[in-house]
Design a protein around this motif. Structure first.
Motif, mmCIF file in Angstrom:
data_model
loop_
_atom_site.group_PDB
_atom_site.id
_atom_site.type_symbol
_atom_site.label_atom_id
_atom_site.label_comp_id
_atom_site.label_asym_id
_atom_site.label_seq_id
_atom_site.Cartn_x
_atom_site.Cartn_y
_atom_site.Cartn_z
ATOM 1 N N ALA A 182 0.829 -1.210 0.000
ATOM 2 C CA ALA A 182 0.000 0.000 0.000
ATOM 3 C C ALA A 182 0.862 1.258 0.000
ATOM 4 N N CYS A 228 -6.746 0.461 2.824
ATOM 5 C CA CYS A 228 -7.475 0.359 1.563
ATOM 6 C C CYS A 228 -8.912 -0.108 1.807
ATOM 7 N N LYS A 255 -6.932 2.711 -2.019
ATOM 8 C CA LYS A 255 -6.248 3.394 -0.931
ATOM 9 C C LYS A 255 -6.938 4.712 -0.629
#
Length: 259
Positions: A182, A228, A255
């Protein structure tokens, strides 16, 4: 803190045995063929029909495969492929450079093109993917940053397909790895992943490789804890003939724009 990864991949994993076992689309096991179809259908719905697109996509744990990028190459200007093992990166380069002995993906590419409406355009699709892949990098999802010293832009999409459950040997390592992935995303960027549920091990030639046992709820929670929002979670009871597992889980997540 670094997590646990199965270190024998570098010396024991055979890319060609893996490809012959899991991606022999014409004459391989029916189970493996149906899983490839499930994968391509979900990827088509995400990148083609679903309209997820952008400038940069980073594929984490590409292995020696290219099928997971066939829809994405139409939606992104640049694709960066990565893997942990040098032999997988060499196998990828062989196909990208059209070298003698490169794996023949034509049957799977034709099926991907059929989903997009014209099976006959498979050679154009292969050429497009070769142009779109701009870098081939080493990665280790148990380390921060996972791409080491390589300088890469924040991605519009991080894709990781049937890799994380093999790279990580416990749930804590898996959760930490997703947070690292992420971190490679722009705010508002998308994480697209598929994992094997109930995974215990799989066979590549004579070698057995272990991994982490994941349930759907564990996957969704790990994605959410990585910052997310889960937009899609499509699970199937399809199972590999050469793996101890319970099904597959395809996830698309976004995200937070403020991250």
């Amino acid at each position: 803190m670094e997590g646990k990864i199965y270190k024998d991949y570098e010396k024991e994993f055979s890319p060609r045995d893996y490809l012959d076992t899991f991606y022999n689309f014409n004459s391989g096991p029916v189970a493996e063929r149906e899983i490839v179809k499930f994968s391509l259908q979900n990827l088509y719905q995400t990148f083609s029909a679903g309209g997820l697109r952008g400038d940069v996509l980073i594929d984490i744990g590409s292995g020696p495969t290219i099928y997971q990028l066939l829809a994405a190459c139409e939606a992104f200007r640049e694709i960066i492929v990565t893997d942990y093992t040098p032999q997988n990166l060499q196998e990828l380069q062989k196909w990208l450079k059209k070298e003698p002995g490169a794996y023949d993906w034509s049957s799977i590419v034709q099926h991907a093109c059929e989903l997009e409406g014209d099976r006959s355009k498979w050679q154009e699709k292969e050429a497009k993917l070769r142009r779109t892949v701009t870098r081939v990098l080493k990665c280790d999802v148990t380390k921060t940053p996972p791409l080491g010293s390589a300088q890469v832009p924040l991605a519009d999409c991080v894709l990781t397909f049937l890799a994380m459950e093999c790279a990580c040997l416990d749930v804590d390592t898996y959760r930490a790895a997703l947070r690292r992935l992420a971190d490679l995303l722009k705010p508002g960027g998308h994480l697209v992943t598929m994992v094997t549920l109930g995974f215990q091990s799989y066979m590549v030639g004579p070698k057995k490789f272990p991994g982490v046992y994941l349930e759907r709820e564990t996957v969704e929670k790990a994605v959410q804890d990585a910052g997310c929002q889960v937009l899609k979670c499509n699970c199937t009871p399809l199972k590999y003939s050469q793996a101890l597992c319970e099904g597959l889980c395809f996830v698309v997540a976004r995200k937070s724009p403020s991250a």
